[in-house]
Scaffold this active site. Sequence first.
Site, PDB file in Angstrom:
ATOM      1  N   LYS A   1     -16.608  28.848 -30.387  1.00 37.73           N
ATOM      2  CA  LYS A   1     -17.033  28.213 -29.139  1.00 37.73           C
ATOM      3  C   LYS A   1     -16.292  28.762 -27.921  1.00 37.73           C
ATOM      4  CE  LYS A   1     -19.493  25.311 -28.623  1.00 37.73           C
ATOM      5  NZ  LYS A   1     -19.268  23.863 -28.717  1.00 37.73           N
TER       6      LYS A   1
ATOM      7  N   GLU B   1     -18.199  21.844 -16.273  1.00 35.69           N
ATOM      8  CA  GLU B   1     -18.584  20.501 -16.707  1.00 35.69           C
ATOM      9  C   GLU B   1     -17.779  19.434 -15.975  1.00 35.69           C
ATOM     10  OE1 GLU B   1     -20.088  21.542 -21.250  1.00 35.69           O
ATOM     11  OE2 GLU B   1     -18.060  20.806 -20.928  1.00 35.69           O
TER      12      GLU B   1
ATOM     13  N   ASN C   1     -16.493  27.170 -24.200  1.00 36.87           N
ATOM     14  CA  ASN C   1     -17.104  26.057 -23.474  1.00 36.87           C
ATOM     15  C   ASN C   1     -16.855  26.145 -21.969  1.00 36.87           C
ATOM     16  OD1 ASN C   1     -17.911  24.892 -25.941  1.00 36.87           O
ATOM     17  ND2 ASN C   1     -15.933  23.882 -26.166  1.00 36.87           N
TER      18      ASN C   1
ATOM     19  N   SER D   1     -12.895  25.283 -28.845  1.00 33.66           N
ATOM     20  CA  SER D   1     -13.056  24.082 -29.659  1.00 33.66           C
ATOM     21  C   SER D   1     -11.914  23.974 -30.654  1.00 33.66           C
ATOM     22  CB  SER D   1     -14.399  24.127 -30.398  1.00 33.66           C
ATOM     23  OG  SER D   1     -14.448  23.181 -31.434  1.00 33.66           O
TER      24      SER D   1
ATOM     25  N   GLN E   1      -7.365  -2.202   3.972  1.00 31.44           N
ATOM     26  CA  GLN E   1      -6.307  -1.475   3.277  1.00 31.44           C
ATOM     27  C   GLN E   1      -6.882  -0.646   2.128  1.00 31.44           C
ATOM     28  OE1 GLN E   1      -2.451  -3.429   2.427  1.00 31.44           O
ATOM     29  NE2 GLN E   1      -2.901  -3.063   0.275  1.00 31.44           N
TER      30      GLN E   1
ATOM     31  N   SER F   1       0.819  -1.212   0.000  1.00 27.50           N
ATOM     32  CA  SER F   1       0.000   0.000   0.000  1.00 27.50           C
ATOM     33  C   SER F   1       0.854   1.263   0.000  1.00 27.50           C
ATOM     34  CB  SER F   1      -0.924   0.014   1.218  1.00 27.50           C
ATOM     35  OG  SER F   1      -0.179   0.014   2.426  1.00 27.50           O
TER      36      SER F   1
ATOM     37  N   THR G   1     -39.075  26.014 -11.149  1.00 31.71           N
ATOM     38  CA  THR G   1     -39.331  24.646 -10.710  1.00 31.71           C
ATOM     39  C   THR G   1     -39.580  23.833 -11.970  1.00 31.71           C
ATOM     40  OG1 THR G   1     -41.729  24.958 -10.487  1.00 31.71           O
ATOM     41  CG2 THR G   1     -40.375  25.409  -8.532  1.00 31.71           C
ATOM     42  N   HIS G   2     -39.100  22.602 -11.982  1.00 33.81           N
ATOM     43  CA  HIS G   2     -39.202  21.740 -13.175  1.00 33.81           C
ATOM     44  C   HIS G   2     -38.539  22.384 -14.398  1.00 33.81           C
ATOM     45  CE1 HIS G   2     -42.218  19.440 -10.885  1.00 33.81           C
ATOM     46  NE2 HIS G   2     -42.752  20.610 -10.606  1.00 33.81           N
TER      47      HIS G   2
ATOM     48  N   LYS H   1      -8.375   3.490   2.101  1.00 32.94           N
ATOM     49  CA  LYS H   1      -7.656   4.728   1.834  1.00 32.94           C
ATOM     50  C   LYS H   1      -7.791   5.165   0.381  1.00 32.94           C
ATOM     51  CE  LYS H   1      -4.267   2.688   3.994  1.00 32.94           C
ATOM     52  NZ  LYS H   1      -5.121   1.819   4.838  1.00 32.94           N
TER      53      LYS H   1
END
Length: 459
Positions: free
Chosen positions: A283, A290, A285, A277, A322, A24, A155-156, A325
């Site tokens: 673009k 994300e 992004n 991009s 073990q 380990s 909402t929704h 971790k």
Amino acid sequence: MAGKAWGGRFSEPTNEQVELFTESISFDARLAAVDVKGSQAHARMLAEVGLISKEEADQIQTALDEILIEIQQGKIEFSPSLEDIHMHIESALIARLGDVGRKLHTGRSRNDQVSTDIKLYVRDEIDHLDKLLQQLQRAFVSRDDDLDLILPGYTHLQRAQPVNAVHYWLAYTEKFQRDRERLADCRRRLNFSPLGAAALAGTTLPIDRDQTAKDLGFTAPAANSLDISSDRDYLAELVSSLSLIAIHLSSWAEEWILWCTTEFGFMTLSDAYTTGSSIMPQKKNPDVLELIRGKSARVIAASQQLFVLMKGLPLAYNRDLQEDKLAAFAAIDTIKSCLELAPSIVINAKLNRDKIASRIDDGFLDATALMEYLILRQVPMRTGHEIVGNLVALCESKNCRLKDLSLEEFQKTAPQIDNDVYDVLGAENAVSALRSFGSGGHDSVRHQLKLWQDRLAEN
């Protein structure tokens, strides 16, 4: 087998593949500092109770300091044959001090030693995570320039009611406060010392577990040696708490990713926290957001990994543990990396005020305010709900907003409506009318913002 701490009863060397399979050190080397800290406290206690001399304890503490420096400088080569960080440090100690080094492990086992190390490590990480969460809260609270802006609440994912923009920021501040409180609860429960429980039954030697617990900043020694060897509740609780942090971060990231789309157009992120991009030159992004959303999966998976790991283990210690971790370290590292970036993203994002304002009255955000206007005029809630629904349908047929209807049109549906109805119509008026504690109205939000500013300034 002379090199193995447990090799006395074995006559054949360990298979090399087994050494690689069982090691380990490749992931628990990060415990070096807390292992040294725990060992030094143990040595001081052994001297106090007379199991080693004061001079021997001083030699051990000095040598351990030197070994830690060498580990941090990369001067000690790690080997799978020594299994873990604990045996690497003990081996280096014995190489320096001979029989004096061999005395350090008196009255303890690797079982209580490793649990002590993990608790010390996790305790420090919780303190660090709390500071990172506080920095993120401060980033949201620092956006008080948005107090004059109204945003649509959803909402929704459908427009519902308007709220003060800072109400959004305080919503996340509240979520991260609950995360901080969960971590504090976890810290309180884990803060009992395993050291001196030995393998599972304790020891016949006259050790002083109260001394080592106090020396290492624990509340007290953990009470049951059998439980101590198998206990990983604190790791499961920690990673569960981290999973909720990950979910809150992911939810925030998802919302802002949507807000950055052309379809929403609410927000522009700083160039420093976006990418482009390779083929589409226009673009921009939201890759960092994300990835924060994506990395939440690692943390949630780590929580499940720990639960599955623990579910079938008999008392007391089993080598399966073990693997604990790997899950805990992955979750801690992932959350830290997200929290280290998040405050700057929050501070540097810009709301597209003109675009938001141009559409704030779309979607009948004031419909609930109109219904409550009717309630205040003794119209039963369900009746008022139906009346406003009919008025919304009328507006949709005319392609207009509620505030565009004439008083005559209102009164045809509900005679209780008077000219003062226009005081609650439109997003601005609807927000101003909100008055309940914790609401998204201007006065409530200013009050809550001041409370949070004061609260975060104190810490």
